[in-house]
Design a protein around this motif. Structure first.
Motif, mmCIF file in Angstrom:
data_model
loop_
_atom_site.group_PDB
_atom_site.id
_atom_site.type_symbol
_atom_site.label_atom_id
_atom_site.label_comp_id
_atom_site.label_asym_id
_atom_site.label_seq_id
_atom_site.Cartn_x
_atom_site.Cartn_y
_atom_site.Cartn_z
ATOM 1 N N UNK A 60 0.855 -1.197 0.000
ATOM 2 C CA UNK A 60 0.000 0.000 0.000
ATOM 3 C C UNK A 60 0.884 1.238 0.000
ATOM 4 N N UNK A 61 0.322 2.340 -0.499
ATOM 5 C CA UNK A 61 0.954 3.659 -0.410
ATOM 6 C C UNK A 61 2.405 3.680 -0.889
ATOM 7 N N UNK A 62 2.653 3.454 -2.161
ATOM 8 C CA UNK A 62 1.712 3.244 -3.265
ATOM 9 C C UNK A 62 1.223 1.793 -3.345
ATOM 10 N N UNK A 63 0.095 1.608 -4.009
ATOM 11 C CA UNK A 63 -0.499 0.281 -4.127
ATOM 12 C C UNK A 63 0.409 -0.653 -4.922
ATOM 13 N N UNK A 64 0.321 -1.925 -4.583
ATOM 14 C CA UNK A 64 1.119 -2.944 -5.268
ATOM 15 C C UNK A 64 0.756 -2.988 -6.744
ATOM 16 N N UNK A 65 1.783 -3.105 -7.592
ATOM 17 C CA UNK A 65 1.582 -3.193 -9.041
ATOM 18 C C UNK A 65 2.349 -4.388 -9.584
ATOM 19 N N UNK A 66 1.615 -5.380 -10.102
ATOM 20 C CA UNK A 66 2.270 -6.523 -10.721
ATOM 21 C C UNK A 66 3.106 -6.077 -11.915
ATOM 22 N N UNK A 67 2.575 -5.130 -12.684
ATOM 23 C CA UNK A 67 3.279 -4.676 -13.881
ATOM 24 C C UNK A 67 4.612 -4.028 -13.543
ATOM 25 N N UNK A 68 4.631 -3.132 -12.571
ATOM 26 C CA UNK A 68 5.885 -2.462 -12.223
ATOM 27 C C UNK A 68 6.911 -3.456 -11.685
ATOM 28 N N UNK A 69 6.454 -4.396 -10.877
ATOM 29 C CA UNK A 69 7.379 -5.401 -10.362
ATOM 30 C C UNK A 69 7.912 -6.264 -11.496
ATOM 31 N N UNK A 70 7.040 -6.632 -12.437
ATOM 32 C CA UNK A 70 7.479 -7.444 -13.567
ATOM 33 C C UNK A 70 8.501 -6.706 -14.429
ATOM 34 N N UNK A 71 8.379 -5.396 -14.537
ATOM 35 C CA UNK A 71 9.374 -4.611 -15.282
ATOM 36 C C UNK A 71 10.756 -4.754 -14.643
ATOM 37 N N UNK A 72 10.797 -4.637 -13.327
ATOM 38 C CA UNK A 72 12.074 -4.759 -12.638
ATOM 39 C C UNK A 72 12.632 -6.172 -12.726
ATOM 40 N N UNK A 73 11.749 -7.163 -12.661
ATOM 41 C CA UNK A 73 12.200 -8.546 -12.788
ATOM 42 C C UNK A 73 12.794 -8.774 -14.178
ATOM 43 N N UNK A 74 12.109 -8.300 -15.213
ATOM 44 C CA UNK A 74 12.609 -8.457 -16.579
ATOM 45 C C UNK A 74 13.934 -7.727 -16.758
ATOM 46 N N UNK A 75 14.056 -6.555 -16.160
ATOM 47 C CA UNK A 75 15.307 -5.791 -16.210
ATOM 48 C C UNK A 75 16.431 -6.581 -15.551
ATOM 49 N N UNK A 76 16.137 -7.212 -14.417
ATOM 50 C CA UNK A 76 17.131 -8.032 -13.727
ATOM 51 C C UNK A 76 17.578 -9.185 -14.608
ATOM 52 N N UNK A 77 16.622 -9.899 -15.164
ATOM 53 C CA UNK A 77 16.951 -11.049 -16.000
ATOM 54 C C UNK A 77 17.742 -10.621 -17.234
ATOM 55 N N UNK A 78 17.403 -9.475 -17.814
ATOM 56 C CA UNK A 78 18.106 -8.991 -19.005
ATOM 57 C C UNK A 78 19.560 -8.678 -18.708
ATOM 58 N N UNK A 79 19.862 -8.341 -17.456
ATOM 59 C CA UNK A 79 21.229 -8.005 -17.061
ATOM 60 C C UNK A 79 21.924 -9.136 -16.315
ATOM 61 N N UNK A 80 21.334 -10.327 -16.378
ATOM 62 C CA UNK A 80 21.912 -11.504 -15.709
ATOM 63 C C UNK A 80 22.143 -11.263 -14.221
ATOM 64 N N UNK A 81 21.155 -10.663 -13.574
ATOM 65 C CA UNK A 81 21.202 -10.410 -12.143
ATOM 66 C C UNK A 81 20.008 -11.122 -11.504
ATOM 67 N N UNK A 82 20.256 -11.820 -10.419
ATOM 68 C CA UNK A 82 19.191 -12.564 -9.763
ATOM 69 C C UNK A 82 18.254 -11.617 -9.011
ATOM 70 N N UNK A 83 16.932 -11.659 -9.296
ATOM 71 C CA UNK A 83 15.999 -10.822 -8.548
ATOM 72 C C UNK A 83 15.552 -11.487 -7.249
ATOM 73 N N UNK A 84 15.555 -10.708 -6.172
ATOM 74 C CA UNK A 84 15.000 -11.130 -4.885
ATOM 75 C C UNK A 84 13.875 -10.162 -4.561
ATOM 76 N N UNK A 85 12.667 -10.680 -4.340
ATOM 77 C CA UNK A 85 11.492 -9.828 -4.185
ATOM 78 C C UNK A 85 11.225 -9.529 -2.719
ATOM 79 N N UNK A 86 11.095 -8.240 -2.408
ATOM 80 C CA UNK A 86 10.814 -7.821 -1.038
ATOM 81 C C UNK A 86 9.555 -6.956 -1.064
ATOM 82 N N UNK A 87 8.486 -7.483 -0.477
ATOM 83 C CA UNK A 87 7.211 -6.761 -0.434
ATOM 84 C C UNK A 87 7.138 -6.013 0.891
#
Length: 286
Positions: free
Chosen positions: A84-111
């Motif tokens: 919340x504040x700002x509200x969770x966005x699957x799309x924005x998180x997926x952008x960062x995940x794709x960016x991580x994968x494109x740069x061969x960096x392992x994504x760790x998700x912290x909500x």
């Protein structure tokens, strides 16, 4: 000649750690001719001219690097997304995940901001979508998931994520002595603010984390529409009629069939299509 790792860059000086000692160095003039620039996280060769001072003579091969923040040889991106504040966005998180994968960096998700949660269904959906692929941790400003501390051992970590999601707050909780400057989220813009002057690697639980609030915006300028599908690793388990299928308009697409059957999250596919179209339209403009 010695080798070491740059752990801090400030005002043209590079602080290189080698054999448990830190040396203040500058880059040789040759780097201006080659347009190379040392980055925090780089492994370098350097020579000592005074007791604790010297010059960097070579940058050793990098496995990856980012421009913002300027860090090299990153093992993992800690991707923050608030409930919340700002509200969770699957799309924005997926952008960062794709960016991580494109740069061969392992994504760790912290909500973050779990203390503001009023929607347990959302939490279960987040777990359902991402835990089959990635490590996912839920935190709030007063409580850090104890398991999160285990992810740092032997790794160089950098923070990234939606603006206002609490990157600086997370750093301050993990490393209270940093006291990073943070501001309240602007209600008008629904965006966070931060201030940072330099990049430095800080020891944490057997690894390093970059002392910076990270970054909140990304682009896909260095990846084409034919390769973005590989940044969605959950797509790889499905077979399509055509080997070069882009999962957009092609017939007998295994990814689209998996979405229709509920095996693959609709949110993941929607994110992919948006990013694909962004890249495709960019090419058309130029």
């Amino acid at each position: 000649m010695q080798t070491g790792k740059i752990i801090k860059a400030l005002s043209g000086f590079y602080y290189v750690e080698s054999n448990n000692k830190v040396y203040e160095t500058r880059a040789r003039g040759r780097f201006r001719k080659t347009a190379e620039s040392p980055l925090v996280g780089d492994y370098v060769e350097f020579q000592i001219e005074n007791v604790d001072e010297g010059y960097i003579t070579a940058i050793l091969p990098r496995k990856n690097s980012l421009n913002r923040p300027p860090v090299a040889n990153i093992d993992q991106l800690l991707l923050t997304a608030s409930l919340k504040s700002p509200d969770f966005s699957f799309y924005l998180l997926d952008r960062f995940i794709a960016h991580s994968e494109a740069n061969d960096i392992n994504p760790v998700l912290i909500v973050t901001k779990n203390d503001l949660n009023d929607n347990d269904i959302l939490i279960e959906e987040i777990k359902s979508v991402y835990t089959p692929m990635y490590e996912v941790y839920f935190t709030d400003k007063d409580h850090i998931n104890d398991d999160l501390k285990d992810v740092f051992d032997g790794k160089l970590s950098v923070l990234a994520g939606q603006s206002g999601a609490g990157k600086s707050t997370l750093l301050n909780t993990l490393l209270p002595h940093l006291d990073l400057k943070t501001d309240e989220i602007s209600n008008a813009l629904n965006r966070g603010k931060h201030t940072t002057r330099h990049v430095e690697l800080i020891s944490i639980d057997g690894g390093f984390i970059a002392d910076t609030p990270g970054f909140a915006t990304i682009d896909f300028l260095n990846i084409d529409k034919y390769n973005i599908k590989f940044c969605f690793i959950d797509f790889n388990q499905y077979s399509c009629k055509f080997r070069e299928c882009l999962h957009i308009k092609e017939p007998k697409c295994g990814v689209k069939a998996a979405v229709e059957s509920g095996e693959l999250a609709q949110s993941r596919y929607d994110s992919y299509v948006k990013i694909y179209n962004e890249i495709d339209h960019r090419k058309e403009r130029y």
